[in-house]
Design an enzyme around this catalytic site. Sequence first.
Site, mmCIF file in Angstrom:
data_model
loop_
_atom_site.group_PDB
_atom_site.id
_atom_site.type_symbol
_atom_site.label_atom_id
_atom_site.label_comp_id
_atom_site.label_asym_id
_atom_site.label_seq_id
_atom_site.Cartn_x
_atom_site.Cartn_y
_atom_site.Cartn_z
ATOM 1 N N ARG A 1 0.838 -1.205 0.000
ATOM 2 C CA ARG A 1 0.000 0.000 0.000
ATOM 3 C C ARG A 1 0.868 1.248 0.000
ATOM 4 O O ARG A 1 1.658 1.468 0.927
ATOM 5 C CB ARG A 1 -0.930 -0.018 1.210
ATOM 6 C CG ARG A 1 -2.192 0.819 0.988
ATOM 7 C CD ARG A 1 -3.079 0.803 2.212
ATOM 8 N NE ARG A 1 -2.495 1.596 3.278
ATOM 9 C CZ ARG A 1 -2.635 1.324 4.570
ATOM 10 N NH1 ARG A 1 -3.294 0.259 4.965
ATOM 11 N NH2 ARG A 1 -2.090 2.120 5.477
ATOM 12 N N HIS B 1 -4.573 4.283 4.271
ATOM 13 C CA HIS B 1 -5.731 3.391 4.206
ATOM 14 C C HIS B 1 -6.966 4.167 3.751
ATOM 15 O O HIS B 1 -7.757 3.687 2.946
ATOM 16 C CB HIS B 1 -5.973 2.778 5.585
ATOM 17 C CG HIS B 1 -7.292 2.102 5.731
ATOM 18 N ND1 HIS B 1 -7.563 0.872 5.181
ATOM 19 C CD2 HIS B 1 -8.426 2.486 6.372
ATOM 20 C CE1 HIS B 1 -8.802 0.519 5.464
ATOM 21 N NE2 HIS B 1 -9.352 1.488 6.191
ATOM 22 N N TYR C 1 3.167 3.800 11.131
ATOM 23 C CA TYR C 1 3.345 2.352 11.041
ATOM 24 C C TYR C 1 3.900 1.858 9.705
ATOM 25 O O TYR C 1 4.395 0.744 9.611
ATOM 26 C CB TYR C 1 2.017 1.630 11.327
ATOM 27 C CG TYR C 1 0.904 1.943 10.351
ATOM 28 C CD1 TYR C 1 0.802 1.282 9.125
ATOM 29 C CD2 TYR C 1 -0.068 2.890 10.656
ATOM 30 C CE1 TYR C 1 -0.228 1.563 8.243
ATOM 31 C CE2 TYR C 1 -1.093 3.181 9.782
ATOM 32 C CZ TYR C 1 -1.175 2.514 8.575
ATOM 33 O OH TYR C 1 -2.200 2.800 7.696
#
Length: 354
Positions: free
Chosen positions: A254, A258, A267
């Site tokens: 990714r 998100h 993170y």
Amino acid sequence: MLPLPAEGDLRRVIGDGGAIPDGEVDGLGTEELLTLYRNLVLLRTYDERSVIYHRQGRIGTYAIFWNHEAMQAGSVFALEDRDWIFPAYRESAIGLLRGMPVSTVLSWWRGHPAGWWNPSEYNVASICVPIATQVPHAVGFAWGSRLKGEDRIALTLFGDGATSEGAFHEAATFAGVMKSPVVLFCNNNQWAISTPLSKQTAAESLVDKAVGYGMPGVRVDGGDVLAVYEATRDAVERARAGEGPTFIEAVTYRAAAHATADDPSIYIDAERVEEERENECVGRYERYLQRLGVLTEARAQEIKQDALELMRAGIAAAEAEPPPDISLVFDHAYADPPPSQARDLDELRRILGG
């Protein structure tokens, strides 16, 4: 397909223009290759503009799918029009590949009733936001379609996080036992919001799970639209021949948040993100077509401009929709509305001035 060097069992077609040569997929001519490019550009333009519209306050929280376009465009291109698509929220714009108006998808993100469509008009089911709930829908639809003697395949797309949900396991078990004509397509971008894949499963790869459900598993490079197309085409042919479901794990990383409400900096692997952004799927395919002599710079710019104009027209149409009546919040909530509902509606109208 011409064989290419691969990472383990990761299927690839597009090379790097240097040490790794380009492969090809049988049956795809110039027009098909260009159509795939248009589809990629349409999805990319939609995603990038939607992030801007969110920042301008013109749509609500938005699930970004930047660099997921190859998985969406490649898998859908392998279907026939009669086949059905069961998307999750990260595939919110997948209906555009079936002719759905841009304004409809944008209205969905705006929370407007104009953002809902008749699934049978496009053979695209409603977008599922709860994780993995679209997988049983797709499996059941495909099984029912087969029982009725229809020649339809169902494709359902979901993230790696969905494979940790009970709904996925139940659906995959049922699909394997009943030989449901369905393609289970997992876009493994390594993260379920902020939970890494290593915290979701002890399996070496998600595709290893396929054997437990009695179905073949295929692992592809999720940034390679041609590899995705070919793997899905094979799975569709298998399902249509009555051989049952296939699990496809499309591997990527990714390269964006998100969603617009997420801060991935706490993170995410920043170096890996940079690597992925430098080799993102749309530019990668564009360079491949240019090496083939199929796509000129002028043609590429024309296609991008067309997609941008379509988006601008779509947002104008979505924002021109009249405000919905606030009573829709209460409609169909109860078969027999309690007396207090009328008072609640009056109060809401008073507060909102409508």
